[in-house]
Design a protein around this motif. Structure first.
Motif, PDB file in Angstrom:
ATOM      1  N   GLU A  13       7.945  -1.413 -13.136  1.00  9.85           N
ATOM      2  CA  GLU A  13       8.736  -1.574 -11.919  1.00  9.85           C
ATOM      3  C   GLU A  13       8.065  -0.934 -10.713  1.00  9.85           C
ATOM      4  O   GLU A  13       8.202  -1.423  -9.598  1.00  9.85           O
ATOM      5  CB  GLU A  13      10.139  -1.000 -12.108  1.00  9.85           C
ATOM      6  CG  GLU A  13      10.999  -1.875 -12.987  1.00  9.85           C
ATOM      7  CD  GLU A  13      12.432  -1.372 -13.087  1.00  9.85           C
ATOM      8  OE1 GLU A  13      12.716  -0.250 -12.640  1.00  9.85           O
ATOM      9  OE2 GLU A  13      13.249  -2.122 -13.630  1.00  9.85           O
ATOM     10  N   ILE A  14       7.348   0.153 -10.913  1.00 11.33           N
ATOM     11  CA  ILE A  14       6.706   0.826  -9.789  1.00 11.33           C
ATOM     12  C   ILE A  14       5.210   0.524  -9.712  1.00 11.33           C
ATOM     13  O   ILE A  14       4.483   1.149  -8.940  1.00 11.33           O
ATOM     14  CB  ILE A  14       6.939   2.349  -9.822  1.00 11.33           C
ATOM     15  CG1 ILE A  14       6.286   2.987 -11.044  1.00 11.33           C
ATOM     16  CG2 ILE A  14       8.411   2.682  -9.719  1.00 11.33           C
ATOM     17  CD1 ILE A  14       6.221   4.502 -10.983  1.00 11.33           C
ATOM     18  N   SER A  15       4.743  -0.443 -10.479  1.00 16.21           N
ATOM     19  CA  SER A  15       3.299  -0.692 -10.581  1.00 16.21           C
ATOM     20  C   SER A  15       2.663  -1.057  -9.236  1.00 16.21           C
ATOM     21  O   SER A  15       1.545  -0.630  -8.946  1.00 16.21           O
ATOM     22  CB  SER A  15       3.003  -1.776 -11.611  1.00 16.21           C
ATOM     23  OG  SER A  15       3.577  -3.005 -11.217  1.00 16.21           O
ATOM     24  N   TYR A  16       3.350  -1.816  -8.410  1.00 11.89           N
ATOM     25  CA  TYR A  16       2.772  -2.143  -7.105  1.00 11.89           C
ATOM     26  C   TYR A  16       2.612  -0.883  -6.259  1.00 11.89           C
ATOM     27  O   TYR A  16       1.594  -0.692  -5.595  1.00 11.89           O
ATOM     28  CB  TYR A  16       3.609  -3.185  -6.361  1.00 11.89           C
ATOM     29  CG  TYR A  16       3.022  -3.518  -5.010  1.00 11.89           C
ATOM     30  CD1 TYR A  16       1.834  -4.227  -4.927  1.00 11.89           C
ATOM     31  CD2 TYR A  16       3.627  -3.099  -3.838  1.00 11.89           C
ATOM     32  CE1 TYR A  16       1.261  -4.518  -3.692  1.00 11.89           C
ATOM     33  CE2 TYR A  16       3.063  -3.388  -2.614  1.00 11.89           C
ATOM     34  CZ  TYR A  16       1.887  -4.096  -2.544  1.00 11.89           C
ATOM     35  OH  TYR A  16       1.321  -4.376  -1.326  1.00 11.89           O
ATOM     36  N   GLY A  17       3.614  -0.021  -6.297  1.00 11.10           N
ATOM     37  CA  GLY A  17       3.525   1.241  -5.570  1.00 11.10           C
ATOM     38  C   GLY A  17       2.402   2.123  -6.091  1.00 11.10           C
ATOM     39  O   GLY A  17       1.722   2.800  -5.314  1.00 11.10           O
ATOM     40  N   LEU A  18       2.197   2.120  -7.400  1.00  9.82           N
ATOM     41  CA  LEU A  18       1.086   2.881  -7.970  1.00  9.82           C
ATOM     42  C   LEU A  18      -0.242   2.360  -7.422  1.00  9.82           C
ATOM     43  O   LEU A  18      -1.115   3.139  -7.036  1.00  9.82           O
ATOM     44  CB  LEU A  18       1.091   2.802  -9.495  1.00  9.82           C
ATOM     45  CG  LEU A  18       2.268   3.460 -10.208  1.00  9.82           C
ATOM     46  CD1 LEU A  18       2.223   3.138 -11.695  1.00  9.82           C
ATOM     47  CD2 LEU A  18       2.275   4.952  -9.978  1.00  9.82           C
ATOM     48  N   TYR A  19      -0.371   1.052  -7.395  1.00 10.83           N
ATOM     49  CA  TYR A  19      -1.576   0.418  -6.851  1.00 10.83           C
ATOM     50  C   TYR A  19      -1.732   0.744  -5.364  1.00 10.83           C
ATOM     51  O   TYR A  19      -2.816   1.089  -4.884  1.00 10.83           O
ATOM     52  CB  TYR A  19      -1.512  -1.092  -7.061  1.00 10.83           C
ATOM     53  CG  TYR A  19      -2.475  -1.857  -6.206  1.00 10.83           C
ATOM     54  CD1 TYR A  19      -3.830  -1.869  -6.506  1.00 10.83           C
ATOM     55  CD2 TYR A  19      -2.032  -2.556  -5.098  1.00 10.83           C
ATOM     56  CE1 TYR A  19      -4.726  -2.557  -5.705  1.00 10.83           C
ATOM     57  CE2 TYR A  19      -2.914  -3.246  -4.303  1.00 10.83           C
ATOM     58  CZ  TYR A  19      -4.265  -3.248  -4.606  1.00 10.83           C
ATOM     59  OH  TYR A  19      -5.144  -3.927  -3.815  1.00 10.83           O
ATOM     60  N   LEU A  20      -0.628   0.664  -4.640  1.00 10.97           N
ATOM     61  CA  LEU A  20      -0.649   0.844  -3.196  1.00 10.97           C
ATOM     62  C   LEU A  20      -0.990   2.276  -2.789  1.00 10.97           C
ATOM     63  O   LEU A  20      -1.726   2.496  -1.833  1.00 10.97           O
ATOM     64  CB  LEU A  20       0.725   0.465  -2.630  1.00 10.97           C
ATOM     65  CG  LEU A  20       0.904   0.451  -1.130  1.00 10.97           C
ATOM     66  CD1 LEU A  20       0.126  -0.714  -0.546  1.00 10.97           C
ATOM     67  CD2 LEU A  20       2.377   0.328  -0.796  1.00 10.97           C
ATOM     68  N   TRP A  21      -0.461   3.274  -3.501  1.00 14.13           N
ATOM     69  CA  TRP A  21      -0.556   4.661  -3.083  1.00 14.13           C
ATOM     70  C   TRP A  21      -1.702   5.453  -3.699  1.00 14.13           C
ATOM     71  O   TRP A  21      -2.044   6.522  -3.195  1.00 14.13           O
ATOM     72  CB  TRP A  21       0.755   5.391  -3.370  1.00 14.13           C
ATOM     73  CG  TRP A  21       1.857   4.979  -2.470  1.00 14.13           C
ATOM     74  CD1 TRP A  21       2.961   4.251  -2.801  1.00 14.13           C
ATOM     75  CD2 TRP A  21       1.981   5.274  -1.076  1.00 14.13           C
ATOM     76  NE1 TRP A  21       3.751   4.067  -1.695  1.00 14.13           N
ATOM     77  CE2 TRP A  21       3.165   4.692  -0.619  1.00 14.13           C
ATOM     78  CE3 TRP A  21       1.184   5.978  -0.174  1.00 14.13           C
ATOM     79  CZ2 TRP A  21       3.582   4.791   0.700  1.00 14.13           C
ATOM     80  CZ3 TRP A  21       1.601   6.075   1.141  1.00 14.13           C
ATOM     81  CH2 TRP A  21       2.788   5.489   1.561  1.00 14.13           C
ATOM     82  N   HIS A  22      -2.309   4.989  -4.787  1.00 10.47           N
ATOM     83  CA  HIS A  22      -3.265   5.859  -5.478  1.00 10.47           C
ATOM     84  C   HIS A  22      -4.475   6.234  -4.611  1.00 10.47           C
ATOM     85  O   HIS A  22      -4.905   7.379  -4.601  1.00 10.47           O
ATOM     86  CB  HIS A  22      -3.719   5.247  -6.811  1.00 10.47           C
ATOM     87  CG  HIS A  22      -4.792   4.217  -6.699  1.00 10.47           C
ATOM     88  ND1 HIS A  22      -4.522   2.907  -6.362  1.00 10.47           N
ATOM     89  CD2 HIS A  22      -6.130   4.313  -6.859  1.00 10.47           C
ATOM     90  CE1 HIS A  22      -5.670   2.239  -6.328  1.00 10.47           C
ATOM     91  NE2 HIS A  22      -6.657   3.065  -6.625  1.00 10.47           N
ATOM     92  N   LEU A  23      -5.007   5.296  -3.869  1.00 13.73           N
ATOM     93  CA  LEU A  23      -6.204   5.591  -3.080  1.00 13.73           C
ATOM     94  C   LEU A  23      -5.911   6.505  -1.884  1.00 13.73           C
ATOM     95  O   LEU A  23      -6.654   7.479  -1.673  1.00 13.73           O
ATOM     96  CB  LEU A  23      -6.899   4.311  -2.638  1.00 13.73           C
ATOM     97  CG  LEU A  23      -8.284   4.487  -2.054  1.00 13.73           C
ATOM     98  CD1 LEU A  23      -9.214   5.198  -3.032  1.00 13.73           C
ATOM     99  CD2 LEU A  23      -8.862   3.144  -1.667  1.00 13.73           C
ATOM    100  N   PRO A  24      -4.854   6.258  -1.101  1.00 19.16           N
ATOM    101  CA  PRO A  24      -4.567   7.205  -0.011  1.00 19.16           C
ATOM    102  C   PRO A  24      -4.304   8.631  -0.518  1.00 19.16           C
ATOM    103  O   PRO A  24      -4.732   9.599   0.109  1.00 19.16           O
ATOM    104  CB  PRO A  24      -3.316   6.628   0.658  1.00 19.16           C
ATOM    105  CG  PRO A  24      -3.317   5.191   0.318  1.00 19.16           C
ATOM    106  CD  PRO A  24      -3.969   5.085  -1.026  1.00 19.16           C
ATOM    107  N   VAL A  25      -3.610   8.758  -1.641  1.00 18.38           N
ATOM    108  CA  VAL A  25      -3.359  10.089  -2.199  1.00 18.38           C
ATOM    109  C   VAL A  25      -4.669  10.742  -2.622  1.00 18.38           C
ATOM    110  O   VAL A  25      -4.935  11.906  -2.295  1.00 18.38           O
ATOM    111  CB  VAL A  25      -2.362  10.024  -3.386  1.00 18.38           C
ATOM    112  CG1 VAL A  25      -2.278  11.354  -4.114  1.00 18.38           C
ATOM    113  CG2 VAL A  25      -0.989   9.590  -2.909  1.00 18.38           C
ATOM    114  N   LEU A  26      -5.494  10.005  -3.341  1.00 19.39           N
ATOM    115  CA  LEU A  26      -6.773  10.536  -3.796  1.00 19.39           C
ATOM    116  C   LEU A  26      -7.645  10.974  -2.624  1.00 19.39           C
ATOM    117  O   LEU A  26      -8.184  12.084  -2.606  1.00 19.39           O
ATOM    118  CB  LEU A  26      -7.512   9.494  -4.643  1.00 19.39           C
ATOM    119  CG  LEU A  26      -8.930   9.860  -5.082  1.00 19.39           C
ATOM    120  CD1 LEU A  26      -8.918  11.070  -5.997  1.00 19.39           C
ATOM    121  CD2 LEU A  26      -9.588   8.666  -5.763  1.00 19.39           C
TER     122      LEU A  26
END
Length: 75
Positions: A13-26
């Motif tokens: 359910e949150i997979s798009y958000g995981l994709y969307l946010w991982h790089l800015p957080v990193l």
């Protein structure tokens, strides 16, 4: 066996958000903290999951619920 798969369903359910946010957080953590290796990995995972859940609750969930009724969120 349904209880066994609920973590995967939640991640789905949150997979798009995981994709969307991982790089800015990193990239933010790499720039603003001295963390490397394990600390960077765990910080990225934690921050990404928190932001993905928040964006799903605030942005995606209202629209998914509205799709069933045909109304816009908040209407």
């Amino acid at each position: 066996g349904g209880w066994l798969f609920w973590p995967l369903r939640c991640l789905g359910e949150i997979s798009y958000g995981l994709y969307l946010w991982h790089l800015p957080v990193l990239l933010t953590l790499m720039d603003k903290t001295p963390w490397r290796a394990g600390s960077l990995l765990w910080g990225t995972l934690a921050g990404t999951v928190v932001l993905a859940v928040c964006s799903w609750r605030a942005d995606e969930e209202p629209w998914l619920g509205a799709g069933a009724t045909g109304k816009e969120p908040g209407a």
